[in-house]
Design an enzyme around this catalytic site. Sequence first.
Site, PDB file in Angstrom:
ATOM      1  N   LYS A  10       0.821  -1.214   0.000  1.00 53.42           N
ATOM      2  CA  LYS A  10       0.000   0.000   0.000  1.00 53.42           C
ATOM      3  C   LYS A  10       0.864   1.278   0.000  1.00 53.42           C
ATOM      4  O   LYS A  10       2.059   1.225   0.299  1.00 53.42           O
ATOM      5  CB  LYS A  10      -0.924  -0.029   1.219  1.00 53.42           C
ATOM      6  CG  LYS A  10      -1.935  -1.196   1.197  1.00 53.42           C
ATOM      7  CD  LYS A  10      -2.944  -1.035   2.331  1.00 53.42           C
ATOM      8  CE  LYS A  10      -3.960  -2.163   2.315  1.00 53.42           C
ATOM      9  NZ  LYS A  10      -5.055  -1.933   3.291  1.00 53.42           N
ATOM     10  N   PHE A  58     -15.682   3.892   6.766  1.00 52.43           N
ATOM     11  CA  PHE A  58     -14.304   4.247   6.399  1.00 52.43           C
ATOM     12  C   PHE A  58     -14.039   4.175   4.900  1.00 52.43           C
ATOM     13  O   PHE A  58     -12.894   4.326   4.470  1.00 52.43           O
ATOM     14  CB  PHE A  58     -13.308   3.357   7.153  1.00 52.43           C
ATOM     15  CG  PHE A  58     -13.483   1.864   6.938  1.00 52.43           C
ATOM     16  CD1 PHE A  58     -13.001   1.242   5.792  1.00 52.43           C
ATOM     17  CD2 PHE A  58     -14.123   1.087   7.886  1.00 52.43           C
ATOM     18  CE1 PHE A  58     -13.150  -0.123   5.598  1.00 52.43           C
ATOM     19  CE2 PHE A  58     -14.283  -0.292   7.696  1.00 52.43           C
ATOM     20  CZ  PHE A  58     -13.796  -0.887   6.538  1.00 52.43           C
ATOM     21  N   ARG A  86      -2.317 -14.502   4.939  1.00 56.02           N
ATOM     22  CA  ARG A  86      -3.019 -13.751   5.996  1.00 56.02           C
ATOM     23  C   ARG A  86      -2.286 -13.886   7.335  1.00 56.02           C
ATOM     24  O   ARG A  86      -2.220 -12.938   8.110  1.00 56.02           O
ATOM     25  CB  ARG A  86      -4.484 -14.178   6.080  1.00 56.02           C
ATOM     26  CG  ARG A  86      -5.256 -13.684   4.846  1.00 56.02           C
ATOM     27  CD  ARG A  86      -6.728 -13.934   4.934  1.00 56.02           C
ATOM     28  NE  ARG A  86      -7.388 -13.076   5.906  1.00 56.02           N
ATOM     29  CZ  ARG A  86      -7.710 -11.804   5.718  1.00 56.02           C
ATOM     30  NH1 ARG A  86      -7.399 -11.196   4.571  1.00 56.02           N
ATOM     31  NH2 ARG A  86      -8.349 -11.110   6.638  1.00 56.02           N
ATOM     32  N   THR A  92      -5.528  -6.878  10.892  1.00 53.81           N
ATOM     33  CA  THR A  92      -5.770  -5.617  10.165  1.00 53.81           C
ATOM     34  C   THR A  92      -5.261  -4.423  10.970  1.00 53.81           C
ATOM     35  O   THR A  92      -4.654  -3.506  10.416  1.00 53.81           O
ATOM     36  CB  THR A  92      -7.289  -5.444   9.913  1.00 53.81           C
ATOM     37  OG1 THR A  92      -7.764  -6.619   9.246  1.00 53.81           O
ATOM     38  CG2 THR A  92      -7.567  -4.228   9.058  1.00 53.81           C
ATOM     39  N   ARG A 103       2.361  -6.535   9.174  1.00 53.45           N
ATOM     40  CA  ARG A 103       1.706  -5.327   9.705  1.00 53.45           C
ATOM     41  C   ARG A 103       2.340  -4.888  11.022  1.00 53.45           C
ATOM     42  O   ARG A 103       2.401  -3.687  11.300  1.00 53.45           O
ATOM     43  CB  ARG A 103       0.206  -5.560   9.832  1.00 53.45           C
ATOM     44  CG  ARG A 103      -0.465  -5.468   8.446  1.00 53.45           C
ATOM     45  CD  ARG A 103      -1.872  -5.939   8.467  1.00 53.45           C
ATOM     46  NE  ARG A 103      -2.582  -5.651   7.216  1.00 53.45           N
ATOM     47  CZ  ARG A 103      -3.719  -6.239   6.874  1.00 53.45           C
ATOM     48  NH1 ARG A 103      -4.268  -7.145   7.670  1.00 53.45           N
ATOM     49  NH2 ARG A 103      -4.317  -5.924   5.745  1.00 53.45           N
ATOM     50  N   ASN A 113      -2.151   0.326   6.701  1.00 52.86           N
ATOM     51  CA  ASN A 113      -1.640  -0.928   7.266  1.00 52.86           C
ATOM     52  C   ASN A 113      -0.734  -1.711   6.317  1.00 52.86           C
ATOM     53  O   ASN A 113      -0.675  -2.930   6.376  1.00 52.86           O
ATOM     54  CB  ASN A 113      -2.788  -1.781   7.823  1.00 52.86           C
ATOM     55  CG  ASN A 113      -3.795  -2.171   6.764  1.00 52.86           C
ATOM     56  OD1 ASN A 113      -3.638  -1.805   5.604  1.00 52.86           O
ATOM     57  ND2 ASN A 113      -4.801  -2.926   7.145  1.00 52.86           N
ATOM     58  N   HIS A 116      -2.217  -5.450   1.784  1.00 55.19           N
ATOM     59  CA  HIS A 116      -3.523  -6.092   1.647  1.00 55.19           C
ATOM     60  C   HIS A 116      -3.292  -7.540   1.240  1.00 55.19           C
ATOM     61  O   HIS A 116      -2.319  -7.840   0.554  1.00 55.19           O
ATOM     62  CB  HIS A 116      -4.335  -5.376   0.547  1.00 55.19           C
ATOM     63  CG  HIS A 116      -5.542  -6.154   0.124  1.00 55.19           C
ATOM     64  ND1 HIS A 116      -6.728  -6.100   0.825  1.00 55.19           N
ATOM     65  CD2 HIS A 116      -5.737  -7.048  -0.887  1.00 55.19           C
ATOM     66  CE1 HIS A 116      -7.599  -6.913   0.232  1.00 55.19           C
ATOM     67  NE2 HIS A 116      -7.027  -7.496  -0.802  1.00 55.19           N
TER      68      HIS A 116
HETATM   69  P1  CMP Z   1      -7.534  -4.405   3.656  1.00 60.36           P
HETATM   70  O1  CMP Z   1      -7.063  -5.765   4.015  1.00 60.36           O
HETATM   71  O2  CMP Z   1      -6.912  -3.735   2.495  1.00 60.36           O
HETATM   72  O3  CMP Z   1      -9.111  -4.462   3.419  1.00 60.36           O
HETATM   73  C1  CMP Z   1      -9.983  -3.404   3.753  1.00 60.36           C
HETATM   74  C2  CMP Z   1      -9.273  -2.282   4.406  1.00 60.36           C
HETATM   75  O4  CMP Z   1     -10.082  -1.360   5.063  1.00 60.36           O
HETATM   76  C3  CMP Z   1      -8.379  -2.818   5.492  1.00 60.36           C
HETATM   77  O5  CMP Z   1      -7.297  -3.485   4.933  1.00 60.36           O
HETATM   78  C4  CMP Z   1      -8.055  -1.583   6.286  1.00 60.36           C
HETATM   79  O6  CMP Z   1      -6.910  -0.917   5.796  1.00 60.36           O
HETATM   80  C5  CMP Z   1      -9.273  -0.726   6.025  1.00 60.36           C
HETATM   81  N1  CMP Z   1     -10.024  -0.579   7.256  1.00 60.36           N
HETATM   82  C6  CMP Z   1     -10.632  -1.530   7.964  1.00 60.36           C
HETATM   83  N2  CMP Z   1     -11.212  -1.016   9.052  1.00 60.36           N
HETATM   84  C7  CMP Z   1     -10.934   0.311   9.029  1.00 60.36           C
HETATM   85  C8  CMP Z   1     -11.239   1.395   9.878  1.00 60.36           C
HETATM   86  N3  CMP Z   1     -11.961   1.206  10.991  1.00 60.36           N
HETATM   87  N4  CMP Z   1     -10.786   2.608   9.535  1.00 60.36           N
HETATM   88  C9  CMP Z   1     -10.066   2.793   8.411  1.00 60.36           C
HETATM   89  N5  CMP Z   1      -9.749   1.792   7.552  1.00 60.36           N
HETATM   90  C10 CMP Z   1     -10.173   0.586   7.864  1.00 60.36           C
END
Ligand code: CMP
Length: 138
Positions: A10, A58, A86, A92, A103, A113, A116
Site C-alpha cells: 500500500k 471508512f 493472511r 488488520t 503489519r 496498514n 492487503h
Molecule cells: P484491507 O485488508 O486492504 O481491506 C480493507 C481495508 O479497510 C483494510 O485493509 C483496512 O486498511 C481498512 N479498514 C478496515 N477497518 C478500518 C477502519 N476502521 N478505519 C479505516 N480503515 C479501515
Amino acid sequence: MSQRTFSIIKPDAVKAGNAGAILAEISKAGFKLLAIKKIVLTKAQAEGFYYVHAERGFFGELTDFMSSGVIYPMVLEKDNAIADFRKLMGATDPSKADAGTLRKLFATSIGENAVHGSDAEDTAAFEIGYFFAGYELK
Ligand code: CMP
C-alpha cells in the site's frame, strides 16, 4: 495444493521505502512472486476494488488513501497461499498483529496498514482479475 493469492503493498509502505523489505519477507516465507506491477489508482479504481466495503464508514478514507500514491499489486503462489499470507500479514489493526508479521513490522494504523491480502478463494479470483490479465500470470 498450490494456490494463488493477491496482495498489495500500500501507499504508506511504498512512501516509507519499505517495499523491498516487504518483498524480502514474502520471499523468505516461501511465496513465489508470480506477477507484480507498479500503479497509481484513480479514486474510481480504488472504489471498484473495495466495492464490498462501499457501505462502511471508512470507505471514503480507505479509497482516498489507496489512490494517494504508488502501490504494488501482486500475485503470489504457494501451497495454502491465501491462509498463509493472511498469517504472514497479521491482524488488520497493527496494534493487534503478532510479532514478526508484516503489519507489526511495517504498518502504522488500521487504515494505513502497509499490505492487503485476499481473504478467500472467490475474493482472490476477483482481485487478481482486477489488476492482471491471464497472459501476465504465466
Ligand atoms: P484491507 O485488508 O486492504 O481491506 C480493507 C481495508 O479497510 C483494510 O485493509 C483496512 O486498511 C481498512 N479498514 C478496515 N477497518 C478500518 C477502519 N476502521 N478505519 C479505516 N480503515 C479501515
